[in-house]
Scaffold this active site. Structure first.
Site, PDB file in Angstrom:
ATOM      1  N   HIS A 153       0.852  -1.190   0.000  1.00 15.73           N
ATOM      2  CA  HIS A 153       0.000   0.000   0.000  1.00 15.73           C
ATOM      3  C   HIS A 153       0.888   1.240   0.000  1.00 15.73           C
ATOM      4  CE1 HIS A 153      -4.108  -1.669   1.541  1.00 15.73           C
ATOM      5  NE2 HIS A 153      -3.564  -2.443   0.637  1.00 15.73           N
ATOM      6  N   TYR A 157      -9.487   5.609   7.044  1.00 15.77           N
ATOM      7  CA  TYR A 157      -9.684   6.027   8.434  1.00 15.77           C
ATOM      8  C   TYR A 157     -10.746   7.116   8.419  1.00 15.77           C
ATOM      9  CZ  TYR A 157      -5.324   3.636   9.711  1.00 15.77           C
ATOM     10  OH  TYR A 157      -4.336   2.692   9.930  1.00 15.77           O
ATOM     11  N   PRO A 171      -4.555   0.916  18.389  1.00 16.75           N
ATOM     12  CA  PRO A 171      -4.296   0.428  17.035  1.00 16.75           C
ATOM     13  C   PRO A 171      -4.398   1.489  15.948  1.00 16.75           C
ATOM     14  CG  PRO A 171      -6.474  -0.244  17.777  1.00 16.75           C
ATOM     15  CD  PRO A 171      -5.806   0.380  18.956  1.00 16.75           C
ATOM     16  N   LYS A 184       0.854   0.371  14.907  1.00 14.63           N
ATOM     17  CA  LYS A 184       2.224   0.267  15.405  1.00 14.63           C
ATOM     18  C   LYS A 184       2.491  -0.948  16.287  1.00 14.63           C
ATOM     19  CE  LYS A 184       3.621   3.751  13.280  1.00 14.63           C
ATOM     20  NZ  LYS A 184       4.155   3.316  11.997  1.00 14.63           N
ATOM     21  N   TYR A 212       3.706   6.806   9.743  1.00 20.50           N
ATOM     22  CA  TYR A 212       2.907   5.630   9.389  1.00 20.50           C
ATOM     23  C   TYR A 212       3.765   4.551   8.731  1.00 20.50           C
ATOM     24  CZ  TYR A 212      -1.391   3.122   8.206  1.00 20.50           C
ATOM     25  OH  TYR A 212      -2.389   2.186   8.119  1.00 20.50           O
TER      26      TYR A 212
END
Length: 391
Positions: A72, A201, A293, A297, A384
């Site tokens: 991704h 998200y 979450p 991580k 990220y």
């Protein structure tokens, strides 16, 4: 029995450490309280940073990940009905994450350990660690009603938040930091195609939602819910209906629903224990820290811990003490950056029940700045995909 390293816990962190040590010719025994099927049945995240993928290659277990994992190069933030794409690769010089379920990763590690005939004891009950403040630590456990004792040079505590290793450390030697959040994530796993090729998200007036995936045919969805909610009160129909209300029209048009394979509610917390070394006992992964979450991580931090520990132990048997002496310092510097990012993302994307109006407006303004600012998007992207190691 005598081994060089006793590893407590056969989750991903313990298994990765075992692989790293085996490749270096270091004799390690893994003890696990549960059965292999139970370990494989744990439903966990599957977003791997590039440094985690590189570590799995180093451990010799990356072949299936590269064949079946989903690279991704971005994520999408859906804020009050408007999408904002975070171009992970474009903002970080080509770095990306790989979606590969933790169950599959654990299976790969287990199979590699079996092929190499490495020592693992499942259903090891009543594990006890002792004398780790000396040069001759010991581990004992009960198997089939018989008490066994293991002498070793080092103990690696990879046994999770509720494990025996951190609990065996004297209370006055440990400092803990914790933030408990007033909500949980209700997760649903289904054999349905993902709603989007990248993770979404979502922040809405009804709360947070996440559209994630495990493969091209298996999806994982999450809803923010109060801690008072019970999973048995959430039928599949109710879950899908609530998810639709938190997504935009494009996602709803693409959403394929189906029966759940698993549903559960996970409370959210941030937790860190310091230090992570006590004589010849080392804590790693969830035994030392928990992250919400939101920032993906948890598994990555556990992998980075055992990378640091594995290299430190290899250095020790090569004649250097520097790695084990600096283990806690090196890990905690990385851990706190990941804790900060996960806490920050959680605060930005969730609705908190008691946030005063001023703070709520300030958080909304910060999120608006982040998604419209190159610096803000870069901050998300860099964290990220995983910050570089500072060895």
């Amino acid at each position: 029995m005598r081994v060089q390293v006793a590893i407590i816990g056969a989750g991903p962190s313990g298994l990765i450490l075992g692989q790293l040590l085996a490749k270096a010719g270091i004799d390690a025994l893994i003890l696990e309280a549960q059965t292999p099927d139970y370990v494989l049945g744990r439903i966990r995240a599957g977003v791997l940073e590039q440094v985690c993928v590189d570590l799995l290659d180093e451990a010799g277990v990356g072949e299936r990940l590269h064949a079946e994992g989903l690279p991704h190069q971005g994520i999408e933030l859906l804020v009050d009905g408007t999408r904002h794409r975070i171009d992970l690769a474009g903002l970080t010089g080509g770095k990306q994450v790989t979606v590969y379920g933790q169950t599959e990763l654990t299976r790969d590690l287990m199979e590699a350990r079996t092929r190499a005939a490495l020592k693992t004891v499942y259903e090891a009950k009543e594990v006890m660690v002792s004398d780790f403040d000396t040069d001759h630590p010991r581990v004992s456990y009960l198997k089939d009603g018989v008490r066994h004792e293991v002498e070793c040079d080092f103990i690696a505590g990879c046994d999770g938040y509720h494990g025996v290793c951190r609990a065996s450390v004297p209370k006055d030697a440990l400092r803990t930091f914790e933030r408990v959040y007033p909500f949980g994530w209700l997760g649903l796993l289904s054999d349905t195609p993902p709603v989007n090729h990248e993770l979404i998200y979502a922040k809405s007036e009804r709360g947070f939602a996440l559209c994630s995936q495990r493969s091209l045919t298996r999806s994982r969805y999450y809803l923010q819910v109060p801690l008072s909610e019970k999973v048995e009160d959430w039928s599949d129909e109710r879950f899908w209906g609530e998810l639709r209300q938190r997504l935009d029209g494009r996602a709803n048009d693409a959403l394929v629903t189906g029966p759940s394979l698993e549903k559960s509610i996970a409370p959210l917390r941030s937790f860190v224990a310091e230090p992570m070394r006590f004589g010849r006992l080392f804590l790693a992964g969830d035994a030392a820290h928990i992250v919400p979450p939101t920032g993906a991580k948890g598994l990555n931090l556990a992998a980075s811990d055992v990378r640091t520990l594995g290299h430190a132990l290899i250095e020790f048997y090569g004649g250097s003490l520097e790695g084990i002496d600096r283990y806690s310092e090196r890990c905690l510097r990385r851990i706190w950056k990941a804790e900060r990012f996960s806490w920050w993302m959680t605060n930005l994307l969730h609705r908190f029940p008691d946030t005063p109006p001023f703070e709520q407006r300030a958080l909304e303004a910060e999120l608006d700045y982040v998604v419209h600012s190159l610096a803000g998007r870069t901050t998300i992207a860099e964290n990220y995909v995983g910050l570089p190691f500072e060895d």
